[in-house]
Scaffold this active site. Structure first.
Site, short mmCIF file in Angstrom:
data_model
loop_
_atom_site.label_atom_id
_atom_site.label_comp_id
_atom_site.label_asym_id
_atom_site.label_seq_id
_atom_site.Cartn_x
_atom_site.Cartn_y
_atom_site.Cartn_z
CB SER A 170 -18.54 3.41 11.37
OG SER A 170 -18.60 4.21 10.20
CB CYS A 185 -21.43 6.72 4.06
SG CYS A 185 -22.06 6.35 2.41
CB CYS A 219 -23.03 3.41 -0.38
SG CYS A 219 -22.80 3.77 1.36
CG LEU A 248 -0.53 5.55 -4.94
CD1 LEU A 248 0.52 6.59 -5.27
CD2 LEU A 248 -1.25 5.10 -6.20
CG HIS A 277 -26.52 3.13 4.71
ND1 HIS A 277 -26.98 4.40 4.45
CD2 HIS A 277 -25.23 3.10 4.30
CE1 HIS A 277 -26.01 5.11 3.91
NE2 HIS A 277 -24.94 4.35 3.81
CG HIS A 298 -17.60 9.43 0.44
ND1 HIS A 298 -16.99 8.31 0.96
CD2 HIS A 298 -18.89 9.08 0.22
CE1 HIS A 298 -17.88 7.33 1.05
NE2 HIS A 298 -19.03 7.77 0.60
NE ARG A 344 -2.17 -1.52 3.53
CZ ARG A 344 -2.56 -1.28 4.78
NH1 ARG A 344 -3.66 -0.59 5.00
NH2 ARG A 344 -1.85 -1.72 5.81
CG ASP A 387 -25.46 -0.86 7.25
OD1 ASP A 387 -26.52 -0.24 7.39
OD2 ASP A 387 -24.44 -0.64 7.91
#
Length: 745
Positions: free
Chosen positions: A420, A713, A630, A21, A628, A681, A19, A586
């Site tokens: 969350s 979210c 998204c 990047l 929920h 976001h 990871r 969800d």
């Protein structure tokens, strides 16, 4: 004359095996590293990626991508959103001049909202949705990609540039003025004609996954005409994936292209009748989306049948972006490990098949693959299960509403969050220390209880009406459950890119699913003991668990979904027994698995709805079931959302300017609904005016008695200062709206 290649892959991941990047991007954004270091990290990663294909004779190369290929394409074409035009060119430190406008479009700024983001076809990868208008003019600037390509050529890499194709780019774009993005198709083909001529390479790859979807005949005619012109360059390879290549071949075969790529995994090896052997057929026989080992003998037999008809090259069904890098560092039990192949193992499979097709078969490797396939087929852990299923229906919605109003006693426009709360450094540290066994399970659970104390106290202080426990104990909304259900395994390093710097580690659903013990009850009970307000029980639905996992492919998805649903049904019963009056299941991914062709959609929508109802139908009518969603373009699935029969559905809506409201209104949606009024976001606190406007728009389309007020979210990735400030705005907007409507429930 272009020379054919024999082995390749459709594309490669860009985030880095460790990871790299991700961490470089986050360092650049928070100011801890300079642009030069970010650019160097990205260059090292593309070099490593190219080197990983040294055994293949053609290497895909998309340049240094810092967020998303669709956003890269928008930058190359000069169509980043106009609202970011005032952001100055970046200094010359190895990053493109447009990089700050690019990141503005991806993430938003303090004053400007980001571009919309949604799922890439039916995958769990996200792309940034291009914003166009009837007046859009393309201004080509591929200098950064050309520079990166030359660096690979200097290194001796036989690289071919990879581009998102004109049809796909426009099919996935939106317009700000109601015009049709595809009106730009002829003009965009002219731009691509100049673009591909600027590459000093034998081959250029143009990805057109949109060609496996339903495309109007008149558009296909334009596509054929456009590619007939592009084909004159020579070495043009049009690649398709995520579905049968028959439509692409019907459109593109025989027009002079050098190669056409087809997916032979998603719908198997179809007839491909339009292919007469005039072009190189790039056969995507190794699964690029899932992690199961290839049946090499069966694949080779299919390849030989195709090779009898014309020239072929062996490839993956799609980019390896969608699978982890390698099994090498994974500590997985030997039986199941033998069933798996991650990215590097799939590259090896491509090489083995290409060599075998050329007459150089590695008998030991083929025997090992056959043994693994047989082991998986005969294992007791994958054996079919026969059982009688319980009912999938509750009482009528009107009956439930009456009972729930008496039971819950909520105000009009009740406020809540999606589940969350911030995953703070202390939470991540506690989880890491537990993993390293430097603290005991008891110490870890005490740390989680302290976080729940904080989350409940903050919500009460802010004045939210329905609370959540914040999910501090969950590293991921799917992985958490996968670690507690039989039939799953978790990887240590199986990271894949979700979007930008966000990576996920999907669990592997390898066998029959069951629940050995309650999974969430103790956390719910503790949170509820801290408050007189209702705390939601929080679960992830069966479709999302499948969508965000690598799922077994040896039985129908509907069968696997029902197994997960039965485990969740047991958990819901236990939550109700523990006192839960509101339980959220969800399903943010319910649209992600929607098939790309209309003919395949009804069957999926039926089993996905059935699995949700199987999970929730055991709840008494006075218990309120929430769900929920998204990234859901609701027009396509609104009837199925209604069929889920959830009492309340919360929806991501702020980032798309409440476009979902039109679908809700036209459908006569009568269930409870909470269109998000805060885009979580983007790293910014919404203004009161912004939230007031979104809430006012919602009230114009939704009966106040149905409406909930909530963020888009979960808040896992946000920081506490931003969360508190934003929720304060949200709660205050709800209070003012209540006063205006003068209603109570």
């Amino acid at each position: 004359m272009t020379s054919n290649f024999s082995s390749t892959v459709a594309g490669l991941p860009r985030i880095g095996a460790k990871r790299e990047l991700k961490f470089a991007l986050e360092g650049y954004w928070n100011g801890s590293i300079e642009g030069r270091e970010l650019a160097q990290t990205a260059r090292q990663l593309v070099n490593t990626a190219s080197d990983s294909l040294s055994g293949l004779d053609s290497v895909p190369f998309a340049g240094r991508s810092y967020y998303d290929a669709m956003l890269d394409t928008a930058a190359i074409l000069g169509v980043l959103p106009e609202r970011f035009d005032d952001i100055a060119d970046h200094e010359n430190d190895g990053l493109p001049l447009w990089i700050d406008r690019y990141f503005g479009a991806a993430r938003g700024t303090e004053t400007l909202p980001a571009q919309a983001m949604t799922k890439w076809f039916d995958t769990n990868y996200h792309y940034l949705v291009p914003e166009l208008s009837a007046d859009t003019r393309f201004v080509l600037d591929a200098s950064a990609l050309i520079e990166d390509l030359r660096c690979q050529q200097v290194r001796g890499v036989n690289a071919r540039p990879v581009l998102v194709g004109p049809l796909t780019f426009l099919s996935l774009a939106r317009t700000t003025d109601g015009s049709n993005p595809l009106d730009h198709l002829p003009a965009l083909f002219e731009v691509y004609e100049r673009l591909i001529k600027s590459f000093d390479t034998e081959w250029v790859q143009i990805d057109e996954p949109a060609l496996v979807t339903d495309v109007a005949p008149e558009v296909l005619e334009q596509v054929r005409a456009g590619y007939t012109t592009l084909a004159k360059r020579g070495g043009v390879f049009v690649n398709t994936y995520f579905g049968s290549g028959d439509q692409a071949l019907n459109t593109l075969a025989g027009i002079g292209l050098g190669a056409i790529g087809v997916d032979l995994v998603t719908h198997g090896v179809t007839e491909l009748a339009a292919w007469k052997g005039e072009e190189l057929l790039v056969a995507g026989i190794v699964d690029g989306r899932n992690i199961w080992r290839t049946d090499l003998c069966a694949a080779l037999a299919s390849l030989k049948r195709l090779a009898a008809r014309g020239p072929i090259a062996v490839s993956t069904s799609c980019s390896l972006l969608h699978v982890p890098y390698t099994l090498e560092a994974e500590n997985i039990e030997p039986e199941v490990r033998d069933w798996l192949a991650f990215g590097s193992e799939k590259i090896t499979e491509v090489k083995l098949l290409a060599d075998a097709l050329a007459g150089n078969i590695d008998a030991a490797a083929f025997d090992a693959a056959s043994a693994a396939i047989a082991s998986r087929r005969t294992s007791p852990r994958t054996a079919p299960i026969t059982q009688e299923l319980p009912g999938r229906s509750r009482g009528s919605f009107n009956t439930r509403v009456t009972l729930q109003e008496k039971s819950l006693e909520l105000p009009a426009l009740p406020t809540t969050t999606i589940g969350s709360f911030p995953q703070t450094p202390s939470i991540r540290s506690a989880r890491a220390r537990l993993r390293k066994e430097s603290i005991t399970l008891e110490q870890y659970e005490e740390a989680m209880r302290e976080e729940i104390d904080l989350v409940i106290a903050k919500q009460e202080e802010l004045g939210l009406d329905v609370l959540v426990h914040g999910e501090p104990e969950r590293n991921d909304m799917v992985q958490y459950f996968s670690e507690l259900l039989d039939g799953f395994l978790s990887t240590a390093n199986g990271w894949v890119q979700s979007y930008g710097s966000r990576c996920v580690r999907p669990p592997v659903l390898f066998g029959n699913v069951s629940r050995p013990a309650p999974m969430t009850v103790k956390w719910f009970q503790y949170a509820q003991s801290l408050t007189q307000k209702h705390v939601k029980g929080m679960l992830t639905g069966p479709v999302t668990i499948l969508a965000w996992s690598f799922v077994r492919d040896d039985q129908p998805l509907a069968t696997t979904a029902d197994q997960v649903a039965l485990a969740l049904r047991d958990e819901i019963n236990d939550l109700i027994e523990a006192g839960a009056k509101i339980i959220q299941v969800d399903e943010p991914a319910i649209r992600e698995l929607l098939p790309l062709r209309d003919v395949d959609k009804p069957a999926y929508l039926q089993w996905s709805v059935d699995s949700f109802r199987l999970a929730t139908a055991g709840a008494p009518d006075d218990v309120q079931i929430h769900t929920h969603m998204c990234y859901s373009e609701f027009n396509e699935v609104i009837s199925s959302v209604i069929a889920l029969d959830a009492d309340v559905t919360t929806i991501e809506a702020a980032r798309s300017d409440m476009q979902v409201l039109a679908a809700l209104k036209s459908s006569g949606f009568e269930l409870g609904v909470g269109p998000g009024v805060w885009d979580i976001h983007s790293p910014r606190v919404p203004s009161a005016q912004e939230v007031d406007g979104l809430l006012e728009a919602a009230l114009q389309s939704v009966d106040p008695r149905q409406l909930w007020v909530n963020p888009d979210c979960g808040l896992k990735t946000r920081g506490w200062p931003e969360v508190e400030a934003s929720l304060k705005v949200l709660v205050e907007s709800a209070k003012q709206a209540r006063e205006k409507i003068g209603a109570t429930i």
